[in-house]
Design an enzyme around this catalytic site. Structure first.
Site, PDB file in Angstrom:
ATOM      1  N   PRO A  32       0.786 -16.066  -3.788  1.00  0.00           N
ATOM      2  CA  PRO A  32      -0.126 -17.184  -3.927  1.00  0.00           C
ATOM      3  C   PRO A  32       0.067 -17.925  -5.240  1.00  0.00           C
ATOM      4  O   PRO A  32       0.341 -17.327  -6.277  1.00  0.00           O
ATOM      5  CB  PRO A  32      -1.503 -16.523  -3.896  1.00  0.00           C
ATOM      6  CG  PRO A  32      -1.280 -15.088  -4.166  1.00  0.00           C
ATOM      7  CD  PRO A  32       0.153 -14.804  -4.177  1.00  0.00           C
ATOM      8  N   GLU A  33      -0.107 -19.222  -5.168  1.00  0.00           N
ATOM      9  CA  GLU A  33      -0.105 -20.077  -6.344  1.00  0.00           C
ATOM     10  C   GLU A  33      -1.546 -20.547  -6.568  1.00  0.00           C
ATOM     11  O   GLU A  33      -2.450 -20.076  -5.891  1.00  0.00           O
ATOM     12  CB  GLU A  33       0.855 -21.258  -6.134  1.00  0.00           C
ATOM     13  CG  GLU A  33       2.250 -20.809  -5.721  1.00  0.00           C
ATOM     14  CD  GLU A  33       3.223 -21.955  -5.499  1.00  0.00           C
ATOM     15  OE1 GLU A  33       3.116 -22.974  -6.189  1.00  0.00           O
ATOM     16  OE2 GLU A  33       4.093 -21.831  -4.619  1.00  0.00           O
ATOM     17  N   ARG A  73       4.399  -5.621  -0.643  1.00  0.00           N
ATOM     18  CA  ARG A  73       5.533  -5.343  -1.530  1.00  0.00           C
ATOM     19  C   ARG A  73       5.165  -4.553  -2.782  1.00  0.00           C
ATOM     20  O   ARG A  73       6.032  -4.236  -3.586  1.00  0.00           O
ATOM     21  CB  ARG A  73       6.217  -6.652  -1.904  1.00  0.00           C
ATOM     22  CG  ARG A  73       6.931  -7.269  -0.723  1.00  0.00           C
ATOM     23  CD  ARG A  73       7.486  -8.642  -1.051  1.00  0.00           C
ATOM     24  NE  ARG A  73       8.562  -8.599  -2.025  1.00  0.00           N
ATOM     25  CZ  ARG A  73       9.189  -9.677  -2.469  1.00  0.00           C
ATOM     26  NH1 ARG A  73       8.836 -10.878  -2.037  1.00  0.00           N
ATOM     27  NH2 ARG A  73      10.158  -9.579  -3.340  1.00  0.00           N
TER      28      ARG A  73
END
Length: 264
Positions: free
Chosen positions: A2-3, A107
């Site tokens: 996410p940004e 991840r």
DNA sequence: CCGCCAGCCTGAAGGC
DNA sequence: TGCCTTCAGGCTGGCG
């Protein structure tokens, strides 16, 4: 993953539901995360406020403690009213008096830490949607930038929150080539770039962020801005403005898409 | 001092 | 079907 717009969406989704809730129990399912939180005790603390700084999520607890979460590439924070069927990739569960906060991370690159002071401000540049971010600030930083403008935009110490997708959307909106050296931008281009940064980020927040694979809001819903992406992921497709096939290059190991006709 | 890249991780997708 | 390679929205430390 996410940004800024995705993190903002998550924070807005959590803010009202989590505020004033008490942390009843913390369960950690990941050794790295356990190490990060080793010796820290947050059970019994109350969540006073939740806010965003760059791509970080800050849970302000009572007694001046901050629980800081960074989702990196694949992290999610999901709020559940009741315990549901187990999810994959759960790294931590925080049980509150009226629900559960689940930290899921495929991840396992995400980070959770507890801090007393706000040391994020030392690491991060200005918030691009704050009044502090104006043409003067941008122009002054650009003037010292020897790197390509795309790389410059992703430098969190200069502007906090822009990542690989939005850097590309911003440069397309501003009509600026991603390989241009930051310091080469003229006054008009600086003005255009500042506008593009604000407009693209605001629009993406309005559409609850971009989901290309992992991103989910705190309630599990996906974003909508992927339908409005104009350049990211469109290699060889015709440019939406001039029909020229979109190019794909690598910059510092990250993919960049751009239109060589529209971006000079 | 600055810029760049490998490394951190896992899983999905594509090539053979 | 299966194996191998490549790639992914981020950041850090260490190297040249």
């Amino acid at each position: 993953m996410p940004e800024l717009p995705e993190v903002e969406t998550i924070v807005q989704g959590l803010k009202t539901t989590l505020s004033q809730q008490k942390i009843e129990q913390v369960r950690i399912y990941d050794s790295k995360l356990a190490k990060m939180l080793a010796g820290k005790q947050i059970t019994g603390k109350r969540i006073v406020n939740i806010r965003r700084r760059g791509k970080y999520i800050i849970f302000e607890l009572n007694e001046g403690l901050n629980l800081i979460v960074h989702l990196r590439m694949s992290g999610r924070l999901l709020y559940q009213q009741n315990e549901r069927k187990p999810l994959r990739w759960v790294r931590a569960v925080i049980k509150l008096d009226n629900g559960l906060l689940v930290f899921q991370d495929r991840r396992r690159l995400g980070v959770m830490e507890l801090s007393r002071s706000d040391d994020l401000n030392c690491r991060l540049g200005v918030e691009p949607l704050s009044p502090e971010f104006d043409s003067d600030y941008l122009g002054q930083k650009l003037a010292a930038g020897k790197r390509p403008i795309k790389v410059f935009l992703m430098d969190q110490a200069i502007i906090a929150g822009i990542g690989n997708i939005y850097a590309q959307e911003i440069l397309f909106a501003a009509g600026i080539h991603p390989r241009r050296q930051a310091l080469s931008l003229g006054d008009n281009e600086i003005e255009r770039l500042g506008e593009a940064i604000r407009n693209v980020l605001r629009l993406a927040i309005r559409h609850q962020g971009t989901t290309v694979s992992d991103f989910q809001n705190a309630d599990g819903t996906e974003g909508n801005f992927q339908n409005l992406l104009k350049i990211y992921g469109r290699e060889k497709e015709p440019c939406l403005i001039c029909q020229t096939p979109i190019k794909r290059i690598k910059q510092q190991g990250r993919t960049t898409y751009f239109c060589e006709q529209c971006q000079k």
